[in-house]
Write a protein that holds these residues in place. Structure first.
Motif, short mmCIF file in Angstrom:
data_model
loop_
_atom_site.label_atom_id
_atom_site.label_comp_id
_atom_site.label_asym_id
_atom_site.label_seq_id
_atom_site.Cartn_x
_atom_site.Cartn_y
_atom_site.Cartn_z
N TYR A 277 -5.72 20.48 2.45
CA TYR A 277 -6.48 20.44 1.20
C TYR A 277 -5.59 20.64 -0.02
O TYR A 277 -5.71 19.92 -1.01
N GLN A 278 -4.70 21.63 0.03
CA GLN A 278 -3.86 21.93 -1.14
C GLN A 278 -2.88 20.80 -1.45
O GLN A 278 -2.62 20.50 -2.61
N ILE A 279 -2.33 20.18 -0.42
CA ILE A 279 -1.43 19.05 -0.66
C ILE A 279 -2.20 17.88 -1.26
O ILE A 279 -1.74 17.21 -2.19
N ALA A 280 -3.42 17.64 -0.75
CA ALA A 280 -4.25 16.57 -1.31
C ALA A 280 -4.62 16.86 -2.76
O ALA A 280 -4.61 15.96 -3.61
N ARG A 281 -4.91 18.11 -3.06
CA ARG A 281 -5.28 18.48 -4.43
C ARG A 281 -4.12 18.26 -5.39
O ARG A 281 -4.29 17.71 -6.49
N ARG A 282 -2.91 18.66 -4.99
CA ARG A 282 -1.75 18.49 -5.87
C ARG A 282 -1.42 17.01 -6.08
O ARG A 282 -1.07 16.59 -7.18
N ASN A 283 -1.54 16.21 -5.03
CA ASN A 283 -1.26 14.79 -5.16
C ASN A 283 -2.31 14.08 -6.01
O ASN A 283 -2.01 13.14 -6.75
N ALA A 284 -3.57 14.50 -5.89
CA ALA A 284 -4.62 13.92 -6.72
C ALA A 284 -4.39 14.27 -8.19
O ALA A 284 -4.60 13.45 -9.08
N GLU A 285 -3.93 15.48 -8.45
CA GLU A 285 -3.62 15.90 -9.81
C GLU A 285 -2.48 15.07 -10.38
O GLU A 285 -2.52 14.66 -11.54
N HIS A 286 -1.49 14.80 -9.56
CA HIS A 286 -0.36 13.98 -10.01
C HIS A 286 -0.82 12.57 -10.36
O HIS A 286 -0.38 11.98 -11.36
N ALA A 287 -1.73 12.01 -9.54
CA ALA A 287 -2.18 10.63 -9.74
C ALA A 287 -3.31 10.53 -10.76
O ALA A 287 -3.71 9.42 -11.12
N GLY A 288 -3.83 11.67 -11.23
CA GLY A 288 -4.92 11.63 -12.18
C GLY A 288 -6.23 11.22 -11.58
O GLY A 288 -7.04 10.55 -12.22
N GLU A 289 -6.48 11.59 -10.32
CA GLU A 289 -7.70 11.20 -9.62
C GLU A 289 -8.60 12.41 -9.38
O GLU A 289 -8.12 13.53 -9.20
N GLN A 290 -9.89 12.15 -9.36
CA GLN A 290 -10.87 13.19 -9.13
C GLN A 290 -11.00 13.47 -7.64
O GLN A 290 -11.17 12.54 -6.85
N MET A 291 -10.93 14.72 -7.25
CA MET A 291 -11.12 15.09 -5.85
C MET A 291 -12.60 15.06 -5.51
O MET A 291 -13.44 15.56 -6.27
#
Length: 368
Positions: free
Chosen positions: A196-210
């Motif tokens: 979950y935390q890796i997905a959250r950081r990558n989504a933040e980098h890409a500017g995508e909503q989790m």
């Protein structure tokens, strides 16, 4: 009579097709191929300025690749990469087709809704410490359970006690973390290296909503103890029928409320032994509200709901765990989850998600 010129001779570098020898004078030179005054047109055998950054000439030829590149393998939907593309769920159940080999579900694009963060470096995509397999024959891995492997309550269950096989799940399985510890750990989704935390950081980098996530944490006693953590991400769902709206309200209330009594009365586990002996199949039991059998804690936080199940809280569950773990290398097990519908307007039930554990050797599980 005028003499004809002799035919071109073959050398050892010419192919079997008898090609004419290479005409050295026809090879383009830097003077012919590169012009700083006129725009160049790339053609086979020419040298292109566009092929190098900064407008510097490149010695690479712009000729097509003689060998077609192989197609990449189908992507596995990992929401630990740049994208959180989610397969879309249809609004109503339909008759289940015959079970097919497990394949990754398709993904649809999701519009970016957040500003990108170039200062946050993307991390390698991960599906967890337990690898993701591609077929039921793969070992030491997990796959996403076929939805039709389970049976849930139909719209007429209260009157006729009938169930049906769903054709899709409301959440998609993102990854599985499993590891050995001295003492079982709660809240593994908060760990920096979790799926979950890796997905959250990558989504933040890409500017995508989790999307909304469900994290199910099985704490299994042993020597040493083992945590089995399943991560599910919600699919886009647009209710179109009245039953769609009613069940969506039930799911939203389950995820968003702080009423643990309600959550314990509705969270249902559907265990199945897909491959294994009759003793294991008997020990797996039937669908049950897991909080009535085992100590279960619900923790809601921003972005996800975590359900922690203490398998060691029941002597019966301990015996079942001992039976299953002793033969795990020869077993394929399905774990399905749903929110139990108790009233007519809460039916039919939908499958929330499912995970298939395949031929796992406990000796190969990492320690932390």
């Amino acid at each position: 009579m005028t003499k004809l010129p002799p035919p071109p001779t073959m050398n050892k570098h010419d192919g079997a097709g008898g090609r004419a020898p290479r005409n050295i004078s026809a090879v383009p030179t830097m003077q012919h191929a590169i012009s700083l005054d006129k725009p160049s047109v790339s053609r086979p055998g020419s040298i292109s300025l566009a092929s190098m950054p900064g407008g510097k000439p490149s010695l690479l030829h712009n000729r097509p690749d003689p060998k077609p590149r192989p197609k990449p393998p189908p992507d596995i939907p990992s929401y630990s990469g740049y994208s959180l593309d989610l397969p879309r769920m249809h609004h109503s159940p339909s008759p289940a087709p015959a079970e097919e080999p497990v394949l990754p579900p398709a993904a649809l694009p999701v519009e970016k809704t957040l500003p990108s963060r170039p200062d946050v470096k993307p991390e390698s995509a991960t599906t967890g410490t337990l690898p993701r397999g591609r077929h039921i024959t793969a070992t030491q891995c997990y796959t996403e359970s076929p939805p039709q492997a389970f049976e849930v309550r139909s719209a007429t269950y209260l009157k006729k006690k009938k169930k049906y096989k769903p054709t899709e799940a409301m959440f998609t399985l993102v990854g599985v973390d499993t590891f050995k510890v001295d003492r079982c750990q709660a809240q593994p989704a908060e760990w920096e290296g979790s799926v979950y935390q890796i997905a959250r950081r990558n989504a933040e980098h890409a500017g995508e909503q989790m999307p909304r996530w469900l994290v199910v944490n099985f704490m299994c006693p042993g020597d040493p103890d083992i945590n089995l953590v399943l991560y599910f991400a919600e699919k886009p769902f647009e209710p179109k029928t009245e039953s769609d709206h009613e069940y969506k309200r039930l799911v939203d209330h389950f995820f968003d409320c702080d009423d643990h009594k309600f959550q314990k009365k509705r969270f249902k586990l559907i265990p199945l032994c897909v491959k294994g002996g009759w003793l294991v199949k008997k020990a797996m039991g039937t669908p049950a509200l897991i909080a009535k059998k085992l100590e279960t804690n619900f923790r809601r936080t921003t972005g996800y709901l975590e359900v922690s199940v203490d398998v060691g809280s029941s002597s019966v569950a301990k015996r079942v765990l001992g039976t299953v773990s002793g033969a795990l290398t020869s077993l394929v097990l399905d774990l399905g989850f749903t929110i139990e519908g108790k009233m007519e307007n809460e039916l039919p039930e939908r499958l929330v998600g499912g995970c298939r554990i395949q031929y796992v050797d406990l000796e190969q599980i990492p320690e932390i």
